[in-house]
Design a protein around this motif. Structure first.
Motif, PDB file in Angstrom:
ATOM      1  N   LYS A 354       0.856  -1.197   0.000  1.00  0.00           N
ATOM      2  CA  LYS A 354       0.000   0.000   0.000  1.00  0.00           C
ATOM      3  C   LYS A 354       0.899   1.257   0.000  1.00  0.00           C
ATOM      4  N   THR A 359      -2.301   4.691  -4.156  1.00  0.00           N
ATOM      5  CA  THR A 359      -3.647   5.069  -4.625  1.00  0.00           C
ATOM      6  C   THR A 359      -4.620   3.900  -4.649  1.00  0.00           C
ATOM      7  N   THR A 360      -4.165   2.704  -4.273  1.00  0.00           N
ATOM      8  CA  THR A 360      -5.081   1.556  -4.326  1.00  0.00           C
ATOM      9  C   THR A 360      -6.134   1.636  -3.219  1.00  0.00           C
ATOM     10  N   ILE A 361      -7.258   0.923  -3.432  1.00  0.00           N
ATOM     11  CA  ILE A 361      -8.343   0.945  -2.442  1.00  0.00           C
ATOM     12  C   ILE A 361      -8.698  -0.489  -2.023  1.00  0.00           C
ATOM     13  N   PRO A 362      -9.208  -0.682  -0.801  1.00  0.00           N
ATOM     14  CA  PRO A 362      -9.544  -2.053  -0.385  1.00  0.00           C
ATOM     15  C   PRO A 362     -10.743  -2.589  -1.163  1.00  0.00           C
ATOM     16  N   GLN A 363     -10.531  -3.707  -1.814  1.00  0.00           N
ATOM     17  CA  GLN A 363     -11.629  -4.309  -2.578  1.00  0.00           C
ATOM     18  C   GLN A 363     -12.394  -5.298  -1.706  1.00  0.00           C
ATOM     19  N   GLU A 367      -9.827  -6.490   3.907  1.00  0.00           N
ATOM     20  CA  GLU A 367      -8.837  -5.419   3.721  1.00  0.00           C
ATOM     21  C   GLU A 367      -9.342  -4.096   4.289  1.00  0.00           C
ATOM     22  N   LEU A 368     -10.648  -3.852   4.138  1.00  0.00           N
ATOM     23  CA  LEU A 368     -11.238  -2.626   4.679  1.00  0.00           C
ATOM     24  C   LEU A 368     -11.123  -2.632   6.208  1.00  0.00           C
TER      25      LEU A 368
END
Lengths: 617, 375
Positions: A354, A359-363, A367-368
């Protein structure tokens, strides 16, 4: 800067931008049906760096998006902002904030680390700056190390303080000599001298001028600590803002043009956020804590006992600095918020991935949950730093009577009092964009551990900076938009402070009369949480109110003293009223099985994550 | 927002590169425009001002600060030798003398009658800037440095440690998926840039330092090993100044991740050739990524190498997934639905559909892929 002498009541259309380090945000505010409201918001990448190197490109792109969305023509054929407004064309005023190009970066210096140097730090932080280092006579570094450090830093400006008026001049002149020996160069632009503000002992002005006037662009303002018992930060803060405009902004590509478009001075973004937080506190006469958690840094603002403080935790953030949060908090502290087990090696690699791809987001839900656990620790650590900085003045001799003999308070005690705190406002992607608002509420509660009765809110779309500048020009418009469009009221947290050694029993009885007449009544067990729905008023969009009576158990305090009953009108929000019976100080169960079970219980009660996700873990 | 995806890391067989080689302070440029340079060629040099040594003369002599100018035997700008007396005071009718000597060789920078302090400046320290690449001096920046241009193959990594170095490429793994363990490192790796597959182990890294390899280029690295290797947990990705005896360039990320086949094949084609590598990484405004440059020995340099055009993400684009659950997998974009979609995490985001190996398809947020630039 364009001069405009428009009366506030004549201002109907307001355009505001915030030039961030990656994104430029534009907002359009209009007066409709007698009140100021946010109409639309647009954004575009910031264009400070190559190949564009002109901040106004990004501003025009963001304004262009606002034009399209609002159906209002704001730019003329030459790409200039049309002013004043006429029908569906133009804006009455245009204002902006900026943190592009790294914001304002300062070095501060003073004689005693915990006294004048700390006051100087407070002045710089309050003006919206990042403080790169604090040099003091007693900072345990040798003079040559200090010189080396000053030379390497390349700040935008230096704030030098030291000595009370009429006191000894030697030490502050010694620091001036170190600065002179280091001959520091400004970060941006090689063609000008580094601005240095001297805000120290007035008797040292002569020697300091002698030492620094030739090598630096020296400005003298009133001493920021004229006597030990009092700080006078305003002159230094104002001078920092002036120099920010004259030197730093003027060096950044395109800013001269942008400054000529604006109807009010461009403010550093955190300075503007601080200004709106102060305003909320003044208007509502409440104690407030605001936090803005970004990718790289976390800013905490507070107003306690009418004293404003701001701190920047430079390396606590959710993307660029996520690995640092993990390193500082330690794996066990992060994992205590995760209601299932994860492999350490895998976790470490995920955090680093990360960091290198921010810039990645939890899918996935897992992960969230993990990212929100890290956010709680980032917020907690930033608040720990804030509490140790937001103190009563250090070094002040206190007169004590025999009645004070048993009080443990000392000079330098923190001003932060979680029991008297009225409102906690969160901002930044992880809080503002949490898929469920309950998640933002629990992140704030777990990280800050409010005590007593505390309202919770989040900034919906990070509008606080623009509203901060607007407050300087048009306080009414800023306040109206802040309350109606900027803040999302989450609800109220009711957390009795106290411990229960047995771990079982009631911590308080409650009776809440909801709008419509329904009464929620019961007893809150120790170690449990409860959510009572109390939403917002449909007509005004403001929080619904409810009369409540709380009777804490013996040993538990809700603000009126241990065991003392509290009657209060409490406000709701999109989450509702959260009764937190986990006690203060709050300790997560050390037994792993118990910890996971309790986390799941609280998360299910508050509907934080889907049941399936919690059970799967 | 325009930045809906992460621009990919560059991997290309031929590119025109220009590197600025600038001194930290103004100095002398010692090459001319058009000169051919090797990585070790010194292109510019200067002297950094020496360290400052403050001496509290007033304390040492036991006199008030305002008397210091009278006691000084040296004035500002005078050279001083180590051990030389710089100030002297006489008391009791000149019977007792106190002296203050210099601890360093240098010059007197400042004498203060307010604090009684004298600042001595040490000897200037020479600083040299080298060419780093094999190429040609394409521009001179008077008193500051030069630009060095080169044509060559270029691989951009995602993360690295250690600074600029160079050596011949040596491939030690059979393919892009193989783990580079210590059994693959031997004396033949001395002075070489060693290329591995999906992961370099901590033991392999240690052995590479022992045999004095110059660098390692590999797909993945474990964070735990990074912490042990650095001796601290890296908080913010700003690297390049580490002096650990080796430069590491990681091309894919943390964990065991096969190096992109294209990258591995490119490096394999150039085995035995000179590679100039730099592990410096900075992931903040003004991003710096680690790199491998394989300069080509072309007799006459010219700037007519086609510059890669950066195309946007489209159906058919090759992408690498950069976050779980498909982290590290490569595929092609098969659909780009416009509306926001809800993810498993319940966040709403713009997504795309990726086809892996021409068979399996998955929905991925656009923020979680990076383009593989086909040049």
């Amino acid at each position: 800067m364009a001069q405009k002498s428009m009366k506030p009541e004549d201002i109907k259309v307001i355009l505001a931008t915030d030039c961030g380090s990656t994104t430029t945000k534009a907002t359009l505010i209009e007066k409709r049906d007698g009140e100021y409201r946010l109409i639309v918001r647009g954004e575009a990448p910031t264009t400070v760096e190559a190949p564009f190197e002109d901040v106004t490109n990004g501003v025009l792109n963001a304004v262009g998006e606002v034009e399209e969305l609002a159906g209002r023509k704001l730019l003329d054929d030459n790409g200039r902002i049309i002013s004043p407004a006429n029908g569906n064309v133009g804006t009455d005023i245009y204002i902006s904030t900026s943190s592009a190009g790294g914001g304002l970066q300062m070095m501060v210096a003073g004689v005693v680390r915990s006294m004048t140097a700390e006051s100087a730090e407070r002045a710089a932080l309050g003006a919206g700056s990042i403080v790169m280092d604090v040099i003091a006579s007693n900072d345990k570094r040798l003079p040559h190390q200090q010189i080396e450090r000053i030379r390497r830093l390349r700040p935008d400006m230096i704030l030098l303080s030291g000595g009370v008026d009429g006191g000894t001049t030697t030490h502050v002149v010694e620091i001036a000599e170190l600065i002179s020996a280091a001959d520091p160069k400004p970060r941006l632009g090689s063609g000008y001298k580094l601005p240095v503000i001297f805000a120290g002992n007035k008797d040292a002005v002569g020697p300091v001028k002698e030492t620094l006037a030739e090598k630096t662009d020296l400005t003298v303002v009133d001493n920021l600590r004229p006597v030990l018992e009092r700080e006078n930060l305003l002159p230094a803060r104002e001078k920092i803002h002036d120099l920010f405009m004259e030197h730093v902004m003027a060096q950044a590509p395109g800013y001269k043009k942008l400054m000529s478009w604006c109807d009010a001075p461009i403010m550093p973004t955190p300075g503007a956020v601080g200004s709106i937080i102060k305003r909320v506190s003044e208007i509502e006469k409440i104690e407030v804590v605001g936090v803005d958690i970004g990718g790289a840094t976390t800013d905490v603002f507070s107003v306690f006992q009418d004293v404003f403080n701001r701190t920047v935790s430079a390396n606590l953030g959710m993307s660029y600095s996520i690995s640092n949060v993990f390193a500082e908090a330690g794996l066990p502290n992060v994992m205590r918020w995760v209601p299932f087990h994860m492999d350490e090696r895998d976790l470490r690699n995920r955090v680093k991935n990360k960091m290198i791809r921010p810039t990645t987001i939890p899918q996935m839900m897992e992960e969230l949950i993990f990212e929100q656990a890290i956010a709680k620790e980032a917020l907690r650590l930033a608040f720990v730093q804030h509490k140790s900085f937001a103190t009563v003045l250090k070094g002040v001799q206190q007169q004590r009577t025999i009645a004070d003999a048993f009080e443990q308070s000392t000079s330098g005690a923190t001003l932060v009092n979680m029991m008297t705190l009225n409102m906690l406002i969160g901002s930044g992607g992880v809080l503002s964009h949490a898929p469920r608002r309950q998640q933002a509420a629990l992140m704030l509660i777990d990280a800050f551990l409010p005590e007593g009765i505390t309202r919770l809110a989040v900034d919906s779309i990070f509008m606080m900076p623009q509203l901060g500048v607007l407050a300087e020009v048009h306080p009414l418009a800023a306040t109206e938009v802040f309350n109606k469009d900027c803040l999302i009221h989450l609800g109220t947290c009711i957390a009795p402070a106290g411990e229960m050694k047995s771990g079982k029993g009631s911590v308080m009885n409650y009776e809440i009369e909801l709008p419509g007449g329904k009464v929620e009544k019961g007893s809150l067990e120790f170690g449990t949480m409860k959510l009572i729905p109390l939403g917002t008023d449909e007509k005004t969009n403001l929080p619904a109110m409810a009369k409540a009576v709380f009777e804490p158990a013996r040993g538990f305090d809700l603000g009126a003293g241990k065991g003392a009953k509290v009657e209060r009108t409490i406000s709701g929000g999109v989450v509702g009223v959260i009764l937190d019976g986990r006690g203060r100080p709050f300790v997560v169960p050390t037994d792993d099985k118990m910890r996971v079970a309790k986390l799941r219980e609280w998360m299910l009660e508050l509907d934080i994550y889907p049941k399936a996700a919690l059970e799967r873990g | 927002m325009a930045h809906a995806y992460t621009p990919g890391l560059k991997v290309t067989d031929q590119v025109w590169l220009v590197k600025e080689r600038i001194l930290p302070l103004k100095g002398d440029v010692i090459v001319s425009k058009g000169d051919r340079v090797e990585p070790d060629t010194v292109v510019a040099q200067t002297h950094l001002p020496g360290p400052v040594e403050p001496v509290n003369v007033a304390n040492i002599l036991g006199v008030p600060p305002e008397d210091i100018p009278e006691c000084m035997l040296k004035k500002e700008g005078d050279p001083v030798k180590k051990g030389e007396v710089i100030a002297r005071s006489a008391s009791f009718f000149g019977l007792f003398k106190s002296e203050c000597t210099s601890k360093i060789e240098g010059t007197v920078e400042n004498i203060s009658h307010v604090t009684g302090q004298v600042l001595l400046r040490g000897q200037p320290m020479p600083v040299q800037v080298r060419a780093y690449l094999r190429g040609e001096v394409s521009a001179i920046h008077p008193s500051e440095g030069v630009s060095v241009a080169a044509i060559g193959a270029f691989v951009q990594g995602i993360f690295g440690i250690g600074g600029e170095t160079h050596g011949e490429i040596k491939i030690v793994c059979a393919d892009h998926t193989e783990v580079l363990d210590d059994s693959k490192i031997g004396p033949a790796c001395e002075g070489k840039v060693v290329v591995g597959g999906s992961l370099v182990t901590a033991a392999a890294l240690k052995k590479a330092i022992q045999v004095r390899a110059k660098g390692i280029v590999v797909g993945g690295f474990d964070d735990r090993d990074l912490r042990d290797f650095l001796g601290y947990d890296l908080g913010v990705a700003i690297t390049g100044s580490e002096d650990l005896g080796i430069t590491l360039v990681v091309t894919e990320g943390f964990g065991q991740i096969a190096m992109a086949q294209k990258t591995f094949e490119l490096l394999k084609r150039h085995e035995g050739k000179l590679a100039c590598i730099n592990g410096a990484t900075q992931i903040r405004a003004g991003v710096i990524r680690p790199e491998v440059v394989i300069p080509k020995d072309i007799p006459a340099m010219q700037e007519n190498v086609p510059k890669p055009e950066i195309a946007g993400l489209a159906i058919g684009s090759s992408v690498r997934v950069i976050r779980q659950p498909h982290f590290g997998r490569l595929g092609k974009v098969s659909a780009m639905p416009a509306p926001l979609q809800q993810l498993e995490s319940e966040s709403s985001a713009r997504v795309l559909e990726v086809e892996f190996d021409g068979k399996e398809r998955a929905i991925i947020p656009r923020a979680n892929v990076e383009m593989i630039e086909e040049v």
